[in-house]
Design a protein around this motif. Structure first.
Motif, PDB file in Angstrom:
ATOM      1  N   ALA A   1       7.135   5.078  -8.018  1.00  0.00           N
ATOM      2  CA  ALA A   1       6.355   3.861  -8.241  1.00  0.00           C
ATOM      3  C   ALA A   1       6.422   3.475  -9.707  1.00  0.00           C
ATOM      4  CB  ALA A   1       4.900   4.079  -7.815  1.00  0.00           C
TER       5      ALA A   1
ATOM      6  N   VAL B   1       6.696   0.145  -5.215  1.00  0.00           N
ATOM      7  CA  VAL B   1       6.757   1.517  -4.698  1.00  0.00           C
ATOM      8  C   VAL B   1       8.004   1.636  -3.840  1.00  0.00           C
ATOM      9  CG1 VAL B   1       5.588   3.315  -3.388  1.00  0.00           C
ATOM     10  CG2 VAL B   1       4.249   1.653  -4.681  1.00  0.00           C
TER      11      VAL B   1
ATOM     12  N   ASN C   1       4.986  13.597  -5.427  1.00  0.00           N
ATOM     13  CA  ASN C   1       5.978  12.526  -5.256  1.00  0.00           C
ATOM     14  C   ASN C   1       6.983  12.833  -4.157  1.00  0.00           C
ATOM     15  OD1 ASN C   1       7.600  14.473  -6.446  1.00  0.00           O
ATOM     16  ND2 ASN C   1       7.702  13.434  -8.417  1.00  0.00           N
TER      17      ASN C   1
ATOM     18  N   SER D   1      -7.035   1.098  -8.340  1.00  0.00           N
ATOM     19  CA  SER D   1      -6.240   1.843  -7.365  1.00  0.00           C
ATOM     20  C   SER D   1      -5.633   0.901  -6.332  1.00  0.00           C
ATOM     21  CB  SER D   1      -7.111   2.889  -6.659  1.00  0.00           C
ATOM     22  OG  SER D   1      -7.638   3.808  -7.595  1.00  0.00           O
TER      23      SER D   1
ATOM     24  N   LEU E   1       4.847   5.209 -12.650  1.00  0.00           N
ATOM     25  CA  LEU E   1       3.473   5.586 -12.308  1.00  0.00           C
ATOM     26  C   LEU E   1       3.459   6.915 -11.560  1.00  0.00           C
ATOM     27  CD1 LEU E   1       2.138   2.178 -10.889  1.00  0.00           C
ATOM     28  CD2 LEU E   1       1.609   3.163 -13.123  1.00  0.00           C
ATOM     29  N   ASP E   2       2.385   7.661 -11.728  1.00  0.00           N
ATOM     30  CA  ASP E   2       2.171   8.834 -10.891  1.00  0.00           C
ATOM     31  C   ASP E   2       1.782   8.375  -9.494  1.00  0.00           C
ATOM     32  OD1 ASP E   2       2.633  10.670 -12.939  1.00  0.00           O
ATOM     33  OD2 ASP E   2       0.540  10.601 -13.604  1.00  0.00           O
ATOM     34  N   THR E   3       2.211   9.118  -8.492  1.00  0.00           N
ATOM     35  CA  THR E   3       1.879   8.783  -7.110  1.00  0.00           C
ATOM     36  C   THR E   3       0.976   9.851  -6.510  1.00  0.00           C
ATOM     37  OG1 THR E   3       3.927   9.861  -6.351  1.00  0.00           O
ATOM     38  CG2 THR E   3       3.990   7.478  -6.714  1.00  0.00           C
TER      39      THR E   3
ATOM     40  N   VAL F   1      -1.551   4.514  -5.934  1.00  0.00           N
ATOM     41  CA  VAL F   1      -1.233   4.564  -7.359  1.00  0.00           C
ATOM     42  C   VAL F   1      -2.438   4.027  -8.124  1.00  0.00           C
ATOM     43  CG1 VAL F   1       1.269   4.353  -7.100  1.00  0.00           C
ATOM     44  CG2 VAL F   1      -0.135   2.275  -7.261  1.00  0.00           C
ATOM     45  N   ASN F   2      -2.584   4.491  -9.350  1.00  0.00           N
ATOM     46  CA  ASN F   2      -3.685   4.040 -10.203  1.00  0.00           C
ATOM     47  C   ASN F   2      -3.126   3.258 -11.384  1.00  0.00           C
ATOM     48  OD1 ASN F   2      -5.905   5.247  -8.781  1.00  0.00           O
ATOM     49  ND2 ASN F   2      -5.251   7.229  -9.596  1.00  0.00           N
TER      50      ASN F   2
END
Length: 218
Positions: free
Chosen positions: A168, A129, A104, A151, A179-181, A118-119
């Motif tokens: 995100a 984002v 991140n 994605s 969200l994980d980036t 991002v997923n």
């Protein structure tokens, strides 16, 4: 071989290598023990009641099976060594390629762009984002178009040199969820240790990552 196949093969090969090494040692021990027991059995048999010949044949057949197992393990170990060599070769070929890693924050040595993905595990009302500078100030914000789970890629163009952070989140029914980036960077160097477990990729602006931590080619 693509990056997903390469990382999966690396993990499977490491597990198989450990299993084969253990089996090889076990087979060697079994072979030695069998010979010792057979010699002791022959040396200490009752001369008046010697062992039946069929018992010797049976035991020799068992010994042959043990030797076959040792041979199989040795051949498998050779195959694993060859596979590891191929993985190392594939990893070194990634120098100069752009990859995505779970991160991140990124440091730009020169002006450029901050990009990644991002997923989404499920559909959401919106995907946002944000890009922050080293002072924690919001530099830019993007609302990403999407078609549901999957994605989504993003890119912040024309950024100056410096440190940046990316956040995100999705919003569903006015409830935000972080969200994980996955950020993109070029592979600058590949370091290889004693095995495929020790392959480390140095990624420009992002740091060092193991091969298994690479998500995909960006």
């Amino acid at each position: 071989m693509d990056i997903n196949s390469l990382t999966q093969s690396t993990t499977e090969a490491a597990a198989l290598e450990s299993n084969v090494t253990g089996n090889g040692q076990s087979a060697q021990e079994m072979s030695t023990m069998f010979l010792e027991l057979l010699v002791a059995q022959i040396s200490n048999q009752n001369p008046l009641e010697p062992m039946d010949g069929t018992e010797y044949v049976s035991q020799l057949a068992e010994f042959a099976n043990v030797e076959s197992l040792q041979s199989i393990n040795q051949n498998t170990s050779s195959s694993l060594s060859y596979m590891n060599s191929l993985m190392v070769l594939e990893a070194t070929n990634m120098v100069g390629e752009s990859v995505d890693v779970l991160a991140n924050s990124i440091a730009l040595e020169n002006p450029g762009s901050v990009s990644g993905m991002v997923n989404l595990s499920s559909p959401a009302d919106s995907v946002t984002v944000q890009l922050y500078n080293s002072n924690g100030d919001l530099v830019e914000e993007k609302n990403l178009p999407y078609t549901g789970a999957g994605s989504l890629r993003f890119e912040f163009d024309n950024q100056g040199a410096g440190d940046y952070a990316v956040r995100a989140y999705t919003t569903t029914d006015n409830i935000p969820k972080q969200l994980d980036t996955w950020l993109s960077g070029d592979v600058e160097r590949v370091s290889v240790g004693a095995s495929s477990d020790d392959i480390i990729l140095q990624i420009n602006g992002l740091g060092n990552f193991e091969l298994t931590e690479i998500n995909q080619l960006a």
